[in-house]
Motif scaffolding. Structure first.
Motif, short mmCIF file in Angstrom:
data_model
loop_
_atom_site.label_atom_id
_atom_site.label_comp_id
_atom_site.label_asym_id
_atom_site.label_seq_id
_atom_site.Cartn_x
_atom_site.Cartn_y
_atom_site.Cartn_z
N VAL A 43 0.83 -1.20 0.00
CA VAL A 43 0.00 0.00 0.00
C VAL A 43 0.87 1.26 0.00
O VAL A 43 0.56 2.25 -0.66
N LEU A 44 2.00 1.23 0.74
CA LEU A 44 2.90 2.38 0.74
C LEU A 44 3.50 2.60 -0.65
O LEU A 44 3.63 3.74 -1.11
N ILE A 45 3.89 1.51 -1.32
CA ILE A 45 4.41 1.64 -2.69
C ILE A 45 3.32 2.19 -3.60
O ILE A 45 3.57 3.07 -4.43
N PHE A 46 2.10 1.67 -3.45
CA PHE A 46 0.98 2.17 -4.26
C PHE A 46 0.78 3.67 -4.02
O PHE A 46 0.55 4.43 -4.97
N GLY A 47 0.86 4.09 -2.76
CA GLY A 47 0.70 5.51 -2.46
C GLY A 47 1.77 6.37 -3.09
O GLY A 47 1.51 7.51 -3.51
N ASP A 48 3.01 5.85 -3.17
CA ASP A 48 4.08 6.60 -3.82
C ASP A 48 3.92 6.60 -5.33
O ASP A 48 4.25 7.58 -6.00
N MET A 49 3.44 5.47 -5.89
CA MET A 49 3.26 5.38 -7.33
C MET A 49 2.08 6.25 -7.80
O MET A 49 2.11 6.81 -8.89
N PHE A 50 1.04 6.32 -6.98
CA PHE A 50 -0.16 7.08 -7.33
C PHE A 50 -0.43 8.12 -6.25
O PHE A 50 -1.25 7.90 -5.35
N PRO A 51 0.27 9.25 -6.29
CA PRO A 51 0.11 10.27 -5.25
C PRO A 51 -1.35 10.76 -5.17
O PRO A 51 -2.07 10.79 -6.17
N ASN A 52 -1.73 11.10 -3.95
CA ASN A 52 -3.06 11.66 -3.66
C ASN A 52 -4.19 10.64 -3.88
O ASN A 52 -5.36 11.01 -3.92
N THR A 53 -3.82 9.36 -4.03
CA THR A 53 -4.85 8.32 -4.19
C THR A 53 -5.23 7.72 -2.85
O THR A 53 -6.41 7.54 -2.54
N MET A 54 -4.23 7.38 -2.04
CA MET A 54 -4.49 6.78 -0.74
C MET A 54 -4.78 7.86 0.30
O MET A 54 -4.00 8.80 0.45
N GLN A 55 -5.89 7.74 0.97
CA GLN A 55 -6.23 8.69 2.03
C GLN A 55 -5.48 8.35 3.31
O GLN A 55 -5.20 7.18 3.60
N LYS A 56 -5.17 9.37 4.08
CA LYS A 56 -4.36 9.18 5.28
C LYS A 56 -5.04 8.26 6.28
O LYS A 56 -4.40 7.41 6.89
N TRP A 57 -6.35 8.40 6.44
CA TRP A 57 -7.06 7.59 7.44
C TRP A 57 -6.96 6.11 7.10
O TRP A 57 -6.88 5.26 8.01
N PHE A 58 -6.96 5.79 5.79
CA PHE A 58 -6.89 4.37 5.43
C PHE A 58 -5.49 3.81 5.69
O PHE A 58 -5.37 2.66 6.13
N ARG A 59 -4.47 4.59 5.42
CA ARG A 59 -3.11 4.12 5.73
C ARG A 59 -2.98 3.86 7.23
O ARG A 59 -2.36 2.87 7.64
N ILE A 60 -3.56 4.74 8.03
CA ILE A 60 -3.51 4.54 9.49
C ILE A 60 -4.29 3.28 9.87
O ILE A 60 -3.82 2.47 10.68
N PHE A 61 -5.48 3.11 9.28
CA PHE A 61 -6.31 1.93 9.57
C PHE A 61 -5.56 0.64 9.24
O PHE A 61 -5.52 -0.30 10.05
N LEU A 62 -4.95 0.58 8.05
CA LEU A 62 -4.25 -0.64 7.65
C LEU A 62 -3.03 -0.88 8.52
O LEU A 62 -2.75 -2.03 8.93
N THR A 63 -2.30 0.19 8.83
CA THR A 63 -1.10 0.03 9.67
C THR A 63 -1.47 -0.46 11.06
O THR A 63 -0.82 -1.36 11.61
N VAL A 64 -2.51 0.13 11.65
CA VAL A 64 -2.93 -0.29 13.00
C VAL A 64 -3.44 -1.73 12.97
O VAL A 64 -3.08 -2.55 13.84
N SER A 65 -4.25 -2.08 11.97
CA SER A 65 -4.78 -3.44 11.88
C SER A 65 -3.64 -4.45 11.72
O SER A 65 -3.61 -5.49 12.39
N SER A 66 -2.69 -4.13 10.85
CA SER A 66 -1.55 -5.04 10.64
C SER A 66 -0.69 -5.12 11.89
O SER A 66 -0.21 -6.20 12.25
N GLY A 67 -0.50 -3.97 12.56
CA GLY A 67 0.28 -3.98 13.79
C GLY A 67 -0.34 -4.83 14.87
O GLY A 67 0.35 -5.57 15.58
N LEU A 68 -1.67 -4.75 15.01
CA LEU A 68 -2.36 -5.58 16.00
C LEU A 68 -2.23 -7.06 15.66
O LEU A 68 -2.01 -7.91 16.54
#
Length: 674
Positions: free
Chosen positions: A295-320
């Motif tokens: 998802v981080l690579i996707f966000g760098d490849m496609f700027p302004n596509t990934m919303q910040k809240w979703f990156r936080i959601f995925l990171t927290v879910s994966s971290g848990l």
């Protein structure tokens, strides 16, 4: 050749000749990289599938392989097995209770432990090898009645069971044309049981090649991922502004670890004592880490596509999910996996929706990224169906080979190319910015030189008339006071002299603060006695009107020095002006001689001198003991003399006079000539 290529519905790729299109270097990289990637992936797939594998399904727990030509193929047997749940039986015990056996596919069976029996009808009188790459959790295996190995320890409860995980291969001779495989299995580690079929059987030469190539492919993949990690982490260390290199490097490193604990399980083969739970944790954790990195690579490849809240959601879910591995047992983690798989499904859906909403014009790196991701998704679905004996393309000789590993390799190669092209573009952007900055700096430097030349000219042209105005104004005040002219007139003349002096110092200070001492165009080789004599002639009339005598004692053969004659003029003018203000009716002497590779110049007077308290601060900026002074004269002198490479000091006694001594290095050419 030019224009725009339309892809799908509403997507555009800017063409080769477009303003933001594909550069020649990128096209060369693409035409070189893509064939090499395809050749490498095809070679790995050919190695993996070069030995044909024939899939055969069971008939009531029995496999009839007597018509198979084992000289040209191996057999993967799948389907239902004879199974007695909730009992751990030897082959003899299973035969005694075979009336209790169910003909089932053990995948997802509710029993936590049980015993299965598999019977293969094969051509007799031949040695066969039976191999399995992924036993469930703990197994005890018998072949033709003989105990072969315990992989872990199967038990009737959680406390008695011990998990294990290896790739095993057993040799058996089918004298009567039957291979009977009895397998005791206990599962207290996973949410679901696995199918207890799925073994591969073949002759010794064919299976030896199969096993060796299985290990070779896994080692090749791990080595490829490690190489890509090293390449891209190096690129990131060299060019840290482009974070996609870092994310992709970590993504490749993640798959190094995952490749080591899945498939033929290289880590277990290399380290037999490696913890089963550690391998289990690595297999699950790498999925979560890879998802976040993707998802981080996707966000760098496609700027302004990934919303910040979703990156936080995925990171927290994966971290848990990752944190669960440090506090929970494998069974609980396995049950939680379904929730994390739901998160991954939402991630895929979110990425697709955001891509459809936001992406209208795609670049070459983005096309490569999407192509690799799409291929990986298809291969994953295809292999899930493949292991359930549902076949979709590709068909033919390689229909029985899993596709995910090759798709992953192709995906990684495509991402590598995309990231390389992105790096090239970022470097081009930085280079253009550097060129623009260099051009701006050059323009500023030219402007600075023009400003410096202007200030130098102004100061040179203004300081002499200002000095003359100041000197004659002071003399006029003195004479008018003697003649008894009114105080108002003399006060006005005092103000003129004071302001002229202040303006002269300000002009010189502006010049000194703007011009660089290192500017070569302001320096040259010259004879210091000429500058000293010229400055003395300028100041002498003013000093004489004050009743102060000026004498020169200069050696006639003083060598040349290197520097700015105008700056030395300023030093002499400042020193003579200071001496004149404190030596009314006295005398000033200027002497110069060569001593040890330097010219020593002394400006001495018999005036009022300097107080001991102020003397240590005489050369400090804005320091003065004269109410009408600015404190810049001696400070400027020190700056200039040190710019010549010389030294300056001052000696004084109150009421006895002051002497300023400074040195100027002799020009090196003069010294070499001597």
């Amino acid at each position: 050749m030019g224009g725009k290529w339309r892809v799908g519905n509403g997507f555009k790729i800017t063409g080769v000749r477009g303003r933001t299109g594909i550069s020649g270097a990128e096209m060369q990289l693409l035409w070189i990289a893509l064939p090499l990637m395809l050749i490498f992936c095809a070679a790995v797939w050919l190695i993996q599938g070069s030995l044909p594998i024939t899939a055969v399904r069971s008939e009531n727990g029995m496999w009839d392989l007597r018509e198979i030509d084992f000289s040209s193929t191996n057999v993967r047997f799948t389907g239902k097995v004879e199974y007695i749940p909730n009992a751990l039986l030897t082959p003899e015990e299973f035969a005694e209770h075979e009336d209790l056996a169910e003909i089932v596919d053990t995948y997802g069976h509710t029993a936590s432990y049980g015993t299965s029996r598999i019977r293969l009808l094969v051509p007799p009188g031949t040695d066969y090898v039976v191999s399995e790459s992924s036993p469930l959790a703990s197994d005890r295996i018998y072949i033709n009645g003989a105990w072969m190995e315990d992989i872990g320890t199967p038990g009737a409860d959680r406390e008695a069971a011990v998990e294990g995980d290896v790739l095993f291969s057993y040799t058996v001779r089918a004298e009567e044309g039957v291979i009977e495989l009895v397998q005791q299995v206990a599962n207290y580690a996973h949410r679901k049981n696995e199918s207890q079929s799925g073994y591969v059987v073949g002759t010794i030469p064919m299976m030896r090649a199969f096993v060796s190539r299985t290990y070779a492919v896994a080692a090749l993949l791990a080595g490829c991922f490690m190489t890509l990690f090293l390449v891209h982490i190096t690129l990131w260390l060299l060019f840290r502004g482009y974070r996609a290199n870092l994310y992709f490097a970590l993504f490749c490193l993640t798959w190094v670890f995952r490749t080591a604990v899945t498939g033929p399980k290289l880590v277990t083969a290399l380290f037999p004592g490696f913890s089963w739970f550690a391998a289990f944790a690595v297999e699950y954790i790498t999925v979560a880490v890879a998802s976040v990195l993707y998802v981080l690579i996707f966000g760098d490849m496609f700027p302004n596509t990934m919303q910040k809240w979703f990156r936080i959601f995925l990171t927290v879910s994966s971290g848990l999910f990752i944190g669960c591995h440090f506090v929970l047992d494998s069974m609980t983690i396995s049950r939680f996996l379904i929730y994390y798989q739901a998160v991954m499904g939402l991630t895929i859906l979110y990425v697709l929706v955001r891509a459809a909403m936001k992406i209208r014009r795609v670049s070459l790196p983005q096309v490569l990224f999407l192509a690799g991701g799409g291929g990986m998704m298809y291969a994953t679905v295809r292999d899930i169906l493949f292991y359930r004996d549902i076949f979709i393309p590709p068909y033919g000789a390689y229909a029985n080979a899993p596709l995910s590993e090759m798709a992953l390799l192709l995906f990684v190669f495509l991402q590598m190319t995309a990231v390389f092209i992105g790096t090239i573009r970022e470097m081009d952007t930085v280079r253009l910015k550097e060129q623009k900055l260099l051009a701006e700096n050059a323009a500023l430097e030219r402007l600075g030189r023009l400003r410096a030349d202007l200030l130098d000219t102004l100061s040179h042209e203004l300081r002499t008339p200002l000095a003359v105005m100041m000197g004659y104004a002071e003399l006029a005040v003195k004479e008018l006071r003697i003649k008894g002219l009114g105080d108002e007139t003399t006060a006005d003349l005092d103000a003129i002299a004071s302001e002229a002096g202040r303006l002269a110092v300000m002009v010189e200070e502006a010049r000194r603060m703007t011009l660089s001492r290192e500017a070569a165009e302001h320096k040259k080789t010259f004879l210091p006695q000429e500058v000293i004599q010229q400055t003395a002639r300028l100041c002498q009339p003013i000093l004489e009107r004050r009743g102060t005598a000026l004498s020169l004692d200069l050696s006639s053969d003083l060598p040349a020095v290197y520097g700015s004659p105008g700056e030395l003029t300023q030093v002499m003018f400042n020193l003579l002006s200071n001496a004149g203000r404190h030596t009314e009716g006295g005398r000033i002497c200027v002497s110069a001689e060569e001593t040890g590779g330097s010219i020593c110049v002394r400006v001495s007077d018999n005036g009022s001198g300097i107080s001991p308290e102020f003397l240590p601060h005489a050369f400090e900026r804005c320091a003065h003991d004269d109410p009408g002074g600015t404190g810049l004269g001696l400070f400027i002198c020190k700056e200039i003399i040190e710019g010549f490479g010389g030294t300056i000091r001052i000696e004084s006694r109150p009421g006895k006079g002051t002497e300023v001594i400074f040195t100027l290095p002799v020009c090196e050419e003069e010294m070499n000539h001597e």
